[in-house]
Write a protein that holds these residues in place. Structure first.
Motif, short mmCIF file in Angstrom:
data_model
loop_
_atom_site.label_atom_id
_atom_site.label_comp_id
_atom_site.label_asym_id
_atom_site.label_seq_id
_atom_site.Cartn_x
_atom_site.Cartn_y
_atom_site.Cartn_z
N ALA A 97 -12.25 -9.94 28.46
CA ALA A 97 -12.51 -8.59 27.97
C ALA A 97 -12.76 -8.70 26.47
O ALA A 97 -11.98 -9.33 25.76
N TYR A 98 -13.84 -8.09 26.02
CA TYR A 98 -14.23 -8.17 24.62
C TYR A 98 -13.92 -6.85 23.93
O TYR A 98 -14.25 -5.77 24.45
N TYR A 99 -13.31 -6.94 22.75
CA TYR A 99 -12.88 -5.77 21.99
C TYR A 99 -13.51 -5.78 20.61
O TYR A 99 -13.54 -6.82 19.95
N CYS A 100 -13.95 -4.62 20.15
CA CYS A 100 -14.37 -4.50 18.76
C CYS A 100 -13.21 -3.95 17.93
O CYS A 100 -12.36 -3.22 18.45
N ALA A 101 -13.19 -4.32 16.68
CA ALA A 101 -12.12 -3.92 15.78
C ALA A 101 -12.69 -3.68 14.40
O ALA A 101 -13.70 -4.28 14.02
N ALA A 102 -12.02 -2.83 13.63
CA ALA A 102 -12.50 -2.51 12.29
C ALA A 102 -11.33 -2.18 11.38
O ALA A 102 -10.28 -1.70 11.82
N ASP A 103 -11.54 -2.45 10.12
CA ASP A 103 -10.55 -2.07 9.12
C ASP A 103 -11.19 -2.19 7.74
O ASP A 103 -11.98 -3.10 7.51
N PRO A 104 -10.83 -1.30 6.82
CA PRO A 104 -11.45 -1.37 5.50
C PRO A 104 -10.88 -2.45 4.60
O PRO A 104 -11.48 -2.80 3.60
N GLY A 105 -9.72 -2.99 4.96
CA GLY A 105 -9.07 -3.90 4.03
C GLY A 105 -8.98 -5.35 4.48
O GLY A 105 -8.11 -6.08 4.04
N ILE A 106 -9.90 -5.77 5.35
CA ILE A 106 -9.83 -7.10 5.94
C ILE A 106 -10.76 -8.06 5.21
O ILE A 106 -11.91 -7.74 4.94
N ILE A 107 -10.25 -9.27 4.93
CA ILE A 107 -11.14 -10.30 4.42
C ILE A 107 -11.87 -10.93 5.60
O ILE A 107 -11.38 -10.91 6.73
N LEU A 108 -13.01 -11.50 5.34
CA LEU A 108 -13.89 -11.94 6.42
C LEU A 108 -13.25 -13.00 7.30
O LEU A 108 -13.47 -13.04 8.50
N SER A 109 -12.45 -13.88 6.73
CA SER A 109 -11.88 -14.98 7.49
C SER A 109 -10.57 -14.64 8.20
O SER A 109 -9.91 -15.51 8.75
N GLN A 110 -10.21 -13.36 8.22
CA GLN A 110 -9.00 -12.93 8.92
C GLN A 110 -9.21 -13.03 10.42
O GLN A 110 -10.09 -12.36 10.97
N THR A 111 -8.45 -13.86 11.10
CA THR A 111 -8.66 -14.07 12.53
C THR A 111 -7.53 -13.55 13.39
O THR A 111 -7.57 -13.69 14.61
N THR A 112 -6.51 -12.99 12.79
CA THR A 112 -5.40 -12.45 13.56
C THR A 112 -5.62 -10.97 13.82
O THR A 112 -6.32 -10.29 13.07
N ILE A 113 -5.01 -10.46 14.88
CA ILE A 113 -5.28 -9.08 15.29
C ILE A 113 -4.48 -8.06 14.49
O ILE A 113 -4.91 -6.92 14.35
N GLY A 114 -3.35 -8.48 13.95
CA GLY A 114 -2.43 -7.54 13.31
C GLY A 114 -3.03 -6.66 12.24
O GLY A 114 -2.80 -5.45 12.24
N PRO A 115 -3.81 -7.21 11.32
CA PRO A 115 -4.34 -6.40 10.22
C PRO A 115 -5.41 -5.38 10.62
O PRO A 115 -5.70 -4.47 9.86
N TYR A 116 -5.99 -5.52 11.79
CA TYR A 116 -7.01 -4.57 12.21
C TYR A 116 -6.34 -3.31 12.78
O TYR A 116 -5.56 -3.39 13.73
#
Length: 124
Positions: free
Chosen positions: A92-111
């Protein structure tokens, strides 16, 4: 912002699909946006992300060279073009967004903003 993902389906090995994620409620032009995926019995994992400017992208090693992430700021939509699909891409594929994320952030928590999943199944 609300996210709505679509475009999943059943495809044979080597085939292609394009996922879309439409944003509503407000523009996500200033957000870093990403795709994650989750296979049955596994944790959700990072797939790809694109900077709010759209000029920089970041991919998981397992999809680099096969998947392309892009965004259309006018349509307020995120895309994931998936080529040369493999059975191990089934998830299952999910899209996520956040204004404060750096590009290399790969963990789900900050989104903080997530769409519902769209299922991709690759048959062998």
């Amino acid at each position: 912002v609300q996210l709505q993902a679509c475009g999943g389906g059943l495809v044979q090995t080597g085939g292609s699909l394009r996922l879309s994620c439409a944003a509503s409620g407000r523009s996500f032009a200033t957000y870093t946006v990403a795709w994650f995926r989750q296979a049955p019995g596994k944790e959700r994992e990072f797939v790809a992300a694109i900077r709010r400017s759209g000029g920089s992208t970041y991919y998981a090693g397992s999809v680099k060279g096969r998947f392309t992430i892009s965004r259309d700021k006018i349509k307020n939509t995120l895309y994931l073009q998936m080529n040369s699909l493999k059975p191990e891409d089934t998830a299952a594929y999910y899209c996520a967004a956040d204004p404060g994320i750096i590009l290399s952030q790969t963990t789900i928590g900050p989104y903080n903003y997530w769409g519902q999943g769209t299922q991709v199944t690759v048959s062998s």
